[in-house]
Design a protein around this motif. Structure first.
Motif, PDB file in Angstrom:
ATOM      1  N   MET A  90       0.896  -1.155   0.000  1.00 45.31           N
ATOM      2  CA  MET A  90       0.000   0.000   0.000  1.00 45.31           C
ATOM      3  C   MET A  90       0.933   1.202   0.000  1.00 45.31           C
ATOM      4  N   LEU A 128      -1.833  -1.077  -3.699  1.00 46.63           N
ATOM      5  CA  LEU A 128      -2.903  -0.129  -3.399  1.00 46.63           C
ATOM      6  C   LEU A 128      -2.241   1.240  -3.313  1.00 46.63           C
TER       7      LEU A 128
ATOM      8  N   ILE B 106     -12.688  -8.990  -3.822  1.00 42.51           N
ATOM      9  CA  ILE B 106     -11.333  -8.451  -3.701  1.00 42.51           C
ATOM     10  C   ILE B 106     -11.383  -6.938  -3.511  1.00 42.51           C
ATOM     11  N   ARG B 109     -12.258  -6.159   0.014  1.00 42.32           N
ATOM     12  CA  ARG B 109     -11.142  -6.487   0.901  1.00 42.32           C
ATOM     13  C   ARG B 109     -10.061  -5.405   0.831  1.00 42.32           C
ATOM     14  N   GLN B 110      -9.826  -4.890  -0.365  1.00 41.74           N
ATOM     15  CA  GLN B 110      -8.822  -3.842  -0.538  1.00 41.74           C
ATOM     16  C   GLN B 110      -9.197  -2.594   0.251  1.00 41.74           C
ATOM     17  N   ILE B 113      -8.583  -3.265   3.867  1.00 39.93           N
ATOM     18  CA  ILE B 113      -7.155  -3.272   4.206  1.00 39.93           C
ATOM     19  C   ILE B 113      -6.603  -1.857   4.270  1.00 39.93           C
ATOM     20  N   ALA B 114      -6.957  -1.046   3.275  1.00 43.38           N
ATOM     21  CA  ALA B 114      -6.466   0.340   3.246  1.00 43.38           C
ATOM     22  C   ALA B 114      -6.923   1.064   4.509  1.00 43.38           C
TER      23      ALA B 114
END
Lengths: 138, 138
Positions: A90, A128, B106, B109-110, B113-114
């Motif tokens: 990220m 990301l 996905i 989920r991204q 996560i961020a």
DNA sequence: CCCTTAATGAAGATTATTTTCACAGTCGTC
DNA sequence: GACGACTGTGAAAATAATCTTCATTAAGGG
């Protein structure tokens, strides 16, 4: 374990430039460094070296499996020491800060998707991009 | 809808170079083209243009939201027409074939996560690499 | 049509990285 | 520990991708 030995184990002669570059990578708190970053740190540490050598050595390290090269959306490559565990990144689009993460759910989904598309998955690359907490506060 | 109108709707003057480049992008069966690719196709189509103009126009198209620029691990950018739907890419490491896919799980989920990492997610890039069905059969 | 302003092309500038080549350093051997 | 073969290094030039400069030209409104 001295760097010189680590280099030899990877089939590389323990030259001064290579040892120094490995030291920089191992001692840096920032895990992702560009060739230029490594070069500047070496110079800052009073170690005379040519930028061409830094590029050459990093490329050799990559071939030897010592480091992994990443292509983030920044216009230049960054290198990080190869660790045993895979992870994704990220990246802060403003300050370049990099956070690492791993997510089993995403990994599983990727395998599923590849299978559905009829592909045999060999590798993947997930990055990301966004603003880190500090840069958001600005 | 003629390209000239599409350009104007995006706030760009309908100049000949821009119209031609948009035509190339819209008519190509290959969705991902580099600036060089676009340039060569224009020349092949007897249209005199400078490479600098191609870069300039593609960058403007990106800013205008007409195309999306991808930074694949190849050393140069590739552009594709912006479509309404976001997608990621699965690339065959042997023949270069590109399959597009989208996965809500996905994507979700991204974002998660961020957020966990304290980042404000602005973009992402997910590429899967592997062997396509045809290349596996080889 | 004419004019203002933005767009283009050619060439040079930049940035990231690689290659060339003469010289220096590493390491196995004696 | 010195010798020599062969590899590694540095400086500078070469590449590759992309951008900028600047004089010239073309869009589009009036």
């Amino acid at each position: 374990m001295p760097e010189s030995q680590e280099l030899k184990e990877h089939g590389l002669k323990a030259t001064f430039p290579r040892v120094k570059i490995l030291e920089i990578l191992e001692s840096s708190s920032v895990h992702h460094l560009s060739a230029e970053d490594v070069y500047k740190r070496l110079i800052a540490n009073e170690f005379e070296i040519g930028l061409a050598t830094v590029y050459r050595v990093l490329t050799q390290f990559e071939a030897a499996g010592l480091v992994i090269r990443h292509h983030f959306d920044e216009g230049h490559s960054v290198f990080e020491l190869a660790t045993d565990k895979h992870h994704d990144h990220m990246v802060c689009v403003r300050c370049g800060k990099v956070a690492e993460f791993h997510d089993d759910q995403i990994e599983a989904r990727q395998r599923q998707i590849a299978a559905n598309l009829g592909f045999e998955l060999t590798d993947h690359n997930l990055n990301l991009y966004g603003l880190c907490a500090r840069c958001q506060a600005r």
